[in-house]
Scaffold this active site. Structure first.
Site: not given
Ligand SMILES: NC(=O)c1ccc[n+]([C@@H]2O[C@H](COP(=O)([O-])OP(=O)(O)OC[C@H]3O[C@@H](n4cnc5c(N)ncnc54)[C@H](O)[C@@H]3O)[C@@H](O)[C@H]2O)c1
Ligand SMILES: N[C@@H](CCC=O)C(=O)O
Length: 515
Positions: A286, A320
């Site tokens: 990720e 993120c």
């Protein structure tokens, strides 16, 4: 029977009692700073001469703790321990494993302000952000425990009259979990316990900026009844210990959360079958994002402006999911831009371990220098509206910054900066805005602020991100409500906190017996 899952409520720090409790916890944690923490391999505490020093980003002179650093020999010892432990742990009952998570959740909940305080001290987060981080960790424990119980019930398959067919899921083996510093509690905890509750054993390498809170998590897991060797705590250098274990033939899977550069490197290294390796490694990676908020001309402009500011500057843009780009319809561009600047002026920044500031410092000198280097890029490529400056005398403080009039293909609008900077681009119409939103290598989060139903439906189909939000900001996914993960160079879309997540660490086994 366990209670149905619901997410952990957030703390309201405008309530004086809550603020006082956190202040007391910060004071308590201050008394515990500067301690020396060992590795934990098979329950054994191992001290090394080589140390990682964790510091408070808000105050560089404050040492949070020193942590022993694993080398290749200790990484090998941890691998052997995890490998041996897997032989019996894989047969442990899902109920027993889930119960450890439920007990750990209860322990963290009881000590929530203390964990909030460690998160503030070690990452420079604002109070609300630390509280969200710890609440998300509790959520992962509660949610994955329940998901494991559900998976253990099995799935129905068909059997013909002459056979008895069964289908079940079994764990994979030893996994390497590499976590980032930004959601230092939640992601570290969620990525460590998800393989563990599914019956795998884990080598946990937390980020070098946040190893102390990870040690505290290990203590909680032990108190909750996790047997020795199930999760092994091995902070160390990414390039030494990380590479060694990614390439190790006994590593069955890698769960990585972090930057695109490191994630791609791990993906490539893990793909190579090593001598003596008898499986293809699974990789959950990720990675980063360049997340966009699109503002339509038919929209609540106050909501749009608030959503842009909050998504860009919460935790100094170090998520993120941070909304580092806004693409605004030309009809409302000037009005929204003015309002963004006005709201940004009202944000306060300072040492969050002393006061409940909106924003604290960025994580370290490297981040500070990188983010500040983008100020020059932004000035060349666009129009500086507010911010653009920082001060790293005592901590790594950077003022919230807005650049306007950026070309969609500019560096500012393409590269993940991971700091408190938002870039604004004008679009001639809604379709162009969606095209611009899609024009990066990433595909993590995005938001659309619009009152036009047709436009929202176009976005539903065409805005290519793993987490798409309408009429709100693009951060703050909640476990069990907004499964989280991105497309394209944002990663493998494993959807942390979602109903399929645990299958990343399981393999399906069919047994058919003739009657
Ligand atoms: N998609 C998501 O869910 C998600 C969540 C949080 C953060 N992120 C991303 O993470 C990044 C910020 O975190 P970061 O600075 O900690 O990222 P990073 O890639 O620098 O580090 C992440 C982890 O990888 C380790 N590492 C570094 N080099 C390694 C190597 N060669 N082998 C193995 N491990 C290695 C680090 O020590 C750390 O534990 C941003 O890009 C952000 O977008 C993504
Ligand atoms: N899941 C978090 C972001 C994690 C990355 O930093 C969010 O939805 O804001």
């Amino acid at each position: 029977m366990v209670q149905p899952y619901r997410h952990e409520p957030f703390t309201d720090f405008t309530v004086e009692e809550n603020a006082k409790e956190l202040e007391a916890a910060l004071h308590q944690v201050e008394q515990e700073l500067g301690q020396d923490y060992p590795l934990i391999i098979g329950g054994e505490r191992i001290y090394t001469d080589d140390k990682i020093t964790s510091i408070n980003p808000n105050n560089k002179n404050e040492v949070i703790g020193t942590v022993s650093k694993a080398n290749k020999e200790l990484a090998e010892k941890a691998m052997k321990t995890a490998d041996e432990t897997f032989e019996w742990w894989r047969k442990s009952t899902p109920e027993m494993r889930a119960d450890i998570l439920f007990r750990a959740a209860a322990i963290v909940r009881r000590r929530k302000h203390e964990f909030n305080a460690w998160a503030i001290k070690e990452s420079g987060k604002a109070w609300k952000e630390a509280d969200g981080d710890v609440a998300e960790g509790i959520d992962f424990l509660e949610y994955y425990g329940r998901q494991m119980l559900e998976i253990a019930e099995g799935k129905e398959i068909n059997s013909r009259p002459v056979e008895n067919n069964r289908f079940s899921y079994i764990p994979l083996g030893v996994g390497l979990v590499i976590s980032p510093w930004n959601l230092l509690f939640a992601i570290m905890c969620g990525t460590a316990v998800s393989p563990m509750v599914t019956g795998n054993t884990v080598l946990l390498k937390p980020a070098s900026n946040s190893p102390v809170i990870a040690y505290k998590f290990m203590e909680v897991m032990e108190e909750a009844g996790m047997p020795s060797g199930v999760i092994n705590y091995i902070p160390g250098s990414g390039s030494e210990v990380g590479d060694y274990l990614v390439e190790h033939p006994r590593t069955r899977f890698v769960s990585f959360t972090g930057s695109r550069e490191v994630g791609v490197n791990i993906f490539e290294k893990a793909a190579k079958v090593q001598e003596g390796q008898k499986w293809l490694k699974r990789v959950v990676a990720e990675m980063g994002g360049k997340d966009t908020i699109v503002v339509d001309n038919e929209a609540d402009l106050e909501l749009a402006s608030q959503a842009i500011v909050q998504s860009a500057f919460d935790f100094s843009g170090q998520k993120c999911s941070s909304g580092s780009r806004a693409v605004i319809h030309q009809d409302v561009y000037d009005e929204v831009l003015d309002r963004i600047v006005e709201i940004t002026k009202g944000l306060d920044i300072g040492d969050t371990s002393k006061k409940n500031y909106y924003m604290g410092a960025v994580i370290d000198q490297g981040a500070y220098d990188k983010i500040m280097s983008y100020m020059d890029v932004g000035k060349k490529e666009g129009r500086l509206m507010i911010g653009g400056d920082g001060d790293d005398t005592n901590g790594y403080y950077i003022n919230p910054t807005v650049f306007a009039d950026l070309d969609p293909n500019s560096r500012m609008q393409q590269e993940e900066i991971f700091g408190p900077i938002v870039g604004i681009t004008k679009a001639k119409d809604f379709n162009e805005a969606i095209d611009i939103a899609n024009n990066t290598d990433y595909g993590l989060t995005g938001a659309v602020i619009s009152n036009n139903r047709n436009h929202l439906e176009i976005a539903r189909e065409d805005f290519h991100v793993g987490n798409l939000y309408f009429n709100r900001g693009c951060t703050a996914a909640i476990v069990g409500y907004h499964p989280f993960g991105g497309f394209d160079m944002s990663g493998t879309d494993s959807k942390a906190g979602g109903p399929d997540y645990l299958y990343n660490f399981l393999q399906g086994k069919t047994v058919s017996e003739m009657l």
